[in-house]
Design an enzyme around this catalytic site. Sequence first.
Site, PDB file in Angstrom:
ATOM      1  CG  ASP A 115      -2.184   0.670   1.077  1.00  0.00           C
ATOM      2  OD1 ASP A 115      -2.429   1.201  -0.022  1.00  0.00           O
ATOM      3  OD2 ASP A 115      -2.980   0.684   2.030  1.00  0.00           O
ATOM      4  CB  THR A 164      -3.600   8.333  -2.937  1.00  0.00           C
ATOM      5  OG1 THR A 164      -2.419   8.532  -2.153  1.00  0.00           O
ATOM      6  CG2 THR A 164      -4.572   7.473  -2.173  1.00  0.00           C
ATOM      7  NE  ARG A 223     -11.282   3.754   4.131  1.00  0.00           N
ATOM      8  CZ  ARG A 223     -10.152   3.711   3.451  1.00  0.00           C
ATOM      9  NH1 ARG A 223      -9.585   4.822   3.037  1.00  0.00           N
ATOM     10  NH2 ARG A 223      -9.587   2.568   3.185  1.00  0.00           N
TER      11      ARG A 223
END
Length: 338
Positions: A115, A164, A223
């Site tokens: 991640d 991101t 989310r």
Amino acid sequence: MTQKNNNNIISQKELPEDKKMDLNLRPKTLQDFIGQEKLKANLKIFIQAAKQRQQPLEHALFHGNHGLGKTTLSYIIAHEMDTEIQVTSGPALEKVGDLAAILTSLKDGSILFIDEIHRLNRSIEEVLYPAMEEYALDLIVGQGPSAKILRLDLPQFTLIGATTRPSLISPPLRDRFGAVYQLNFYQTSEIKEIVLRSADILKIKIEEKAAQEVAQCSRFTPRVANRLLKRVRDFAQVHDHEKINQKIAQQALEMLEIDHLGLNYTDRRILSCLIEKFSGGPVGIKTLAVATGEDLNTIEEIYEPYLIQSGFLDRTLRGRIATPLAYKHLGYKRGFPF
Ligand SMILES: Nc1ncnc2c1ncn2[C@@H]1O[C@H](COP(=O)(O)OP(=O)(O)O)[C@@H](O)[C@H]1O
Ligand SMILES: [Mg+2]
């Protein structure tokens, strides 16, 4: 409740409270994963082809805003490939040894999920190159002129990276991914479906119109939708309503200072600062950050994408500008506050 708290609610970034919720609410299969239809169709082929060849998947990179489903998709891929997944992140890998320990513990076909891969440090990235390309781990043994490179064979694993900020990934790393997938913001109708699905799992009774209300305030982000649903549920419970109707949802969202277009206190403050102090722009993002007292990265990652997506803000070569919709929504005539 303080405004800072209310800001957290709309933050697409993962908060500690999300971790437990994610376990229950994460779709486990591609079929359960709502929206992102094109990406899903591509993934299906990607997975099926690898299965037919009986080879590990190619390395894949997911990029897109916080909370859109990158981690979820990585777990889904592992599930669909019937393989195990090891999870780590760019900032967690501090030393080359950290990565070496993980790489050597993998099995053929395993998935390694990294991640925030844009935050890997250079020396670790360099260990990844031969690992990705040749399934080899080059270790430097000894120091100075007598140092030697020791090459270890690694299992044939698949690296899945998530980020991101794709522009911050170095070109050599980016080039080593066989597949790159972008996650986009969701349609409100898809978010509504996600709200209803989550309500079902959490045994929350909610009317369609209330789900629609929550969806409209969710920044096109699953989310945020799940988090708002829980807050609305708490509000309904405290006010003794067994089923969430539209009115309760509206009251709960109002209390959280989220307006009917999904803007929170800070979104509105950024826009009104832009309008009042800079005549609507254009103004550079750094200047805007200083003027609002917000962190530059937070503006870029949390507030701005939604403000742009929903048409309140434009990014131009000369800087950010407030759109006519921003003036209208906040009650300004062009150039003059009412
Ligand atoms: N397409 C989807 N359908 C249903 N739920 C989703 C979907 N995408 C994300 N979610 C939910 O949103 C939460 C955040 O997703 P996550 O994969 O952690 O986002 P990211 O890794 O991109 O920040 C997950 O817990 C999951 O429950
Ligand atoms: Mg994630």
